[in-house]
Scaffold this motif. Structure first.
Motif, PDB file in Angstrom:
ATOM      1  N   PHE A 143       0.844  -1.198   0.000  1.00  0.00           N
ATOM      2  CA  PHE A 143       0.000   0.000   0.000  1.00  0.00           C
ATOM      3  C   PHE A 143       0.881   1.250   0.000  1.00  0.00           C
ATOM      4  O   PHE A 143       0.938   1.987   0.979  1.00  0.00           O
ATOM      5  N   ASN A 144       1.561   1.460  -1.109  1.00  0.00           N
ATOM      6  CA  ASN A 144       2.515   2.567  -1.198  1.00  0.00           C
ATOM      7  C   ASN A 144       1.942   3.803  -1.869  1.00  0.00           C
ATOM      8  O   ASN A 144       2.530   4.884  -1.772  1.00  0.00           O
ATOM      9  N   HIS A 145       0.827   3.659  -2.563  1.00  0.00           N
ATOM     10  CA  HIS A 145       0.251   4.788  -3.292  1.00  0.00           C
ATOM     11  C   HIS A 145      -1.184   5.019  -2.827  1.00  0.00           C
ATOM     12  O   HIS A 145      -2.010   4.111  -2.863  1.00  0.00           O
ATOM     13  N   MET A 146      -1.446   6.238  -2.377  1.00  0.00           N
ATOM     14  CA  MET A 146      -2.762   6.591  -1.851  1.00  0.00           C
ATOM     15  C   MET A 146      -3.513   7.479  -2.842  1.00  0.00           C
ATOM     16  O   MET A 146      -2.890   8.249  -3.566  1.00  0.00           O
ATOM     17  N   GLU A 161      -8.396   8.330   6.165  1.00  0.00           N
ATOM     18  CA  GLU A 161      -9.643   8.851   5.599  1.00  0.00           C
ATOM     19  C   GLU A 161     -10.287   7.764   4.748  1.00  0.00           C
ATOM     20  O   GLU A 161      -9.663   7.235   3.828  1.00  0.00           O
ATOM     21  N   ILE A 162     -11.512   7.432   5.093  1.00  0.00           N
ATOM     22  CA  ILE A 162     -12.279   6.442   4.341  1.00  0.00           C
ATOM     23  C   ILE A 162     -13.277   7.211   3.487  1.00  0.00           C
ATOM     24  O   ILE A 162     -14.196   7.847   4.003  1.00  0.00           O
ATOM     25  N   HIS A 163     -13.065   7.186   2.189  1.00  0.00           N
ATOM     26  CA  HIS A 163     -13.866   7.997   1.280  1.00  0.00           C
ATOM     27  C   HIS A 163     -15.212   7.325   1.008  1.00  0.00           C
ATOM     28  O   HIS A 163     -15.308   6.089   0.971  1.00  0.00           O
ATOM     29  N   PRO A 164     -16.269   8.110   0.802  1.00  0.00           N
ATOM     30  CA  PRO A 164     -17.590   7.541   0.514  1.00  0.00           C
ATOM     31  C   PRO A 164     -17.536   6.597  -0.684  1.00  0.00           C
ATOM     32  O   PRO A 164     -16.798   6.830  -1.642  1.00  0.00           O
ATOM     33  N   PRO A 165     -18.297   5.519  -0.642  1.00  0.00           N
ATOM     34  CA  PRO A 165     -18.219   4.502  -1.699  1.00  0.00           C
ATOM     35  C   PRO A 165     -18.811   4.960  -3.021  1.00  0.00           C
ATOM     36  O   PRO A 165     -19.739   5.776  -3.063  1.00  0.00           O
ATOM     37  N   SER A 166     -18.272   4.404  -4.098  1.00  0.00           N
ATOM     38  CA  SER A 166     -18.838   4.642  -5.425  1.00  0.00           C
ATOM     39  C   SER A 166     -19.939   3.632  -5.736  1.00  0.00           C
ATOM     40  O   SER A 166     -20.704   3.803  -6.686  1.00  0.00           O
ATOM     41  N   TYR A 167     -20.003   2.578  -4.919  1.00  0.00           N
ATOM     42  CA  TYR A 167     -21.024   1.535  -5.102  1.00  0.00           C
ATOM     43  C   TYR A 167     -21.342   0.939  -3.745  1.00  0.00           C
ATOM     44  O   TYR A 167     -20.434   0.685  -2.937  1.00  0.00           O
ATOM     45  N   THR A 168     -22.626   0.729  -3.457  1.00  0.00           N
ATOM     46  CA  THR A 168     -23.029   0.016  -2.241  1.00  0.00           C
ATOM     47  C   THR A 168     -24.205  -0.903  -2.556  1.00  0.00           C
ATOM     48  O   THR A 168     -25.036  -0.600  -3.422  1.00  0.00           O
ATOM     49  N   PHE A 171     -14.905   1.293  -2.415  1.00  0.00           N
ATOM     50  CA  PHE A 171     -14.540   2.531  -1.733  1.00  0.00           C
ATOM     51  C   PHE A 171     -13.026   2.696  -1.769  1.00  0.00           C
ATOM     52  O   PHE A 171     -12.303   1.824  -2.262  1.00  0.00           O
ATOM     53  N   SER A 172     -12.542   3.803  -1.267  1.00  0.00           N
ATOM     54  CA  SER A 172     -11.104   4.042  -1.243  1.00  0.00           C
ATOM     55  C   SER A 172     -10.696   4.583   0.120  1.00  0.00           C
ATOM     56  O   SER A 172     -11.501   5.174   0.845  1.00  0.00           O
ATOM     57  N   VAL A 173      -9.426   4.341   0.449  1.00  0.00           N
ATOM     58  CA  VAL A 173      -8.875   4.724   1.748  1.00  0.00           C
ATOM     59  C   VAL A 173      -7.530   5.405   1.517  1.00  0.00           C
ATOM     60  O   VAL A 173      -6.742   4.975   0.668  1.00  0.00           O
ATOM     61  N   SER A 174      -7.265   6.454   2.273  1.00  0.00           N
ATOM     62  CA  SER A 174      -5.956   7.102   2.226  1.00  0.00           C
ATOM     63  C   SER A 174      -5.505   7.412   3.646  1.00  0.00           C
ATOM     64  O   SER A 174      -6.316   7.498   4.566  1.00  0.00           O
ATOM     65  N   GLY A 175      -4.185   7.559   3.801  1.00  0.00           N
ATOM     66  CA  GLY A 175      -3.646   7.877   5.121  1.00  0.00           C
ATOM     67  C   GLY A 175      -2.723   6.795   5.630  1.00  0.00           C
ATOM     68  O   GLY A 175      -1.814   6.348   4.919  1.00  0.00           O
ATOM     69  N   SER A 176      -2.963   6.345   6.854  1.00  0.00           N
ATOM     70  CA  SER A 176      -2.072   5.433   7.562  1.00  0.00           C
ATOM     71  C   SER A 176      -1.946   4.076   6.864  1.00  0.00           C
ATOM     72  O   SER A 176      -2.916   3.326   6.752  1.00  0.00           O
ATOM     73  N   LYS A 177      -0.733   3.762   6.429  1.00  0.00           N
ATOM     74  CA  LYS A 177      -0.469   2.450   5.828  1.00  0.00           C
ATOM     75  C   LYS A 177      -0.674   1.337   6.852  1.00  0.00           C
ATOM     76  O   LYS A 177      -1.168   0.254   6.525  1.00  0.00           O
ATOM     77  N   GLU A 178      -0.315   1.603   8.111  1.00  0.00           N
ATOM     78  CA  GLU A 178      -0.456   0.602   9.174  1.00  0.00           C
ATOM     79  C   GLU A 178      -1.920   0.213   9.385  1.00  0.00           C
ATOM     80  O   GLU A 178      -2.250  -0.972   9.524  1.00  0.00           O
ATOM     81  N   LEU A 179      -2.804   1.211   9.401  1.00  0.00           N
ATOM     82  CA  LEU A 179      -4.222   0.927   9.612  1.00  0.00           C
ATOM     83  C   LEU A 179      -4.841   0.255   8.394  1.00  0.00           C
ATOM     84  O   LEU A 179      -5.713  -0.613   8.527  1.00  0.00           O
TER      85      LEU A 179
END
Length: 235
Positions: free
Chosen positions: A115-118, A178-185, A204-212
């Motif tokens: 997970f190197n690219h956010m 940051e957990i971004h709102p989903p494009s599909y549910t 959905f997409s996530v950015s921020g902490s690689k550990e989490l």
């Protein structure tokens, strides 16, 4: 770490099969390591493993028909859990899912993504369940949240933090996620031991902490992971 468990045979599995598949895993734990099986089963805390929906079945009115077997994925940061599952399944050779008996065909370790690219784009392999407590006249009761509510994401972030701190016995070096709102549910309503739970298949997409992000990928996002909720893949 994540493994793919493939099985062969023909049979019918009802849609609400989560507790059956959890039973397959707990029987495998008992076959391989009684002490581990007891500690995992009795623990009231996060168990740090999850599994996907069954794949390869043909949907009919009340469930899935498997004509040529199928597979599911098992994921955990706890290598001893995966080791016990593999050893127990190999010893038994049979997957009893509800009233159907399938035979184990093979197991393979899957490559873990980096997970190197956010942001990282994710897709659920089993639905995500997130809940809160609400007041009722006689006290409090759990209430399943949905992705249109801000508290869904707040509780999802808190759950990732709790998973990480329980597993590593320390907070992550980066707590920002940051957990971004989903494009599909798509809502799913799943029964486990007489109780229905609302959960969501999501892109959905996530950015921020690689550990989490890593702990969410391996242990699952949201709640009830050990009953087959919250597994994701990179899309």
């Amino acid at each position: 770490m994540r493994i793919k468990i493939s099985f062969g045979g023909r049979g019918f599995v009802p849609f609400n099969y989560n507790h059956y598949l959890a039973g397959v895993l707990y029987r495998a734990f008992r076959e391989a390591d009684l002490e581990l099986a007891y500690s995992v089963h009795k623990s009231k805390n996060i168990k740090h493993f999850t599994f996907s929906d069954l794949k390869g079945g043909r949907a009919v009115k009340d469930g899935l028909v498997f004509d040529m077997g199928g597979y599911f994925l098992l994921s955990s940061p706890r290598h001893e859990v995966l080791k016990a599952a593999v050893e127990g399944l190999l010893d038994n050779g049979v997957l009893q899912i509800g009233s159907e008996r399938f035979h184990l065909e093979r197991m393979e370790v899957l490559k873990t993504p980096e997970f190197n690219h956010m942001p990282v784009k994710l897709r659920t392999l089993s639905p995500i369940n997130v809940s809160t407590m609400i007041k009722i006249p006689c006290g409090l009761k759990p209430w399943d949240l949905n992705p249109s509510e801000a508290k869904f994401y707040e509780n999802l972030r808190r759950n990732l933090m709790k998973k990480y701190e329980l597993f590593y016995d320390k907070p992550p070096s980066n707590t920002e996620v940051e957990i971004h709102p989903p494009s599909y549910t798509k809502q799913r309503r799943i029964e486990i031991k007489g109780t229905f739970h609302r959960a969501y298949m999501m892109d959905f997409s996530v950015s921020g902490s690689k550990e989490l992000l890593e702990i969410g990928y391996e242990a699952g996002f949201g709640e009830k992971n050990s009953m087959g909720f919250g597994m994701v893949e990179v899309r």
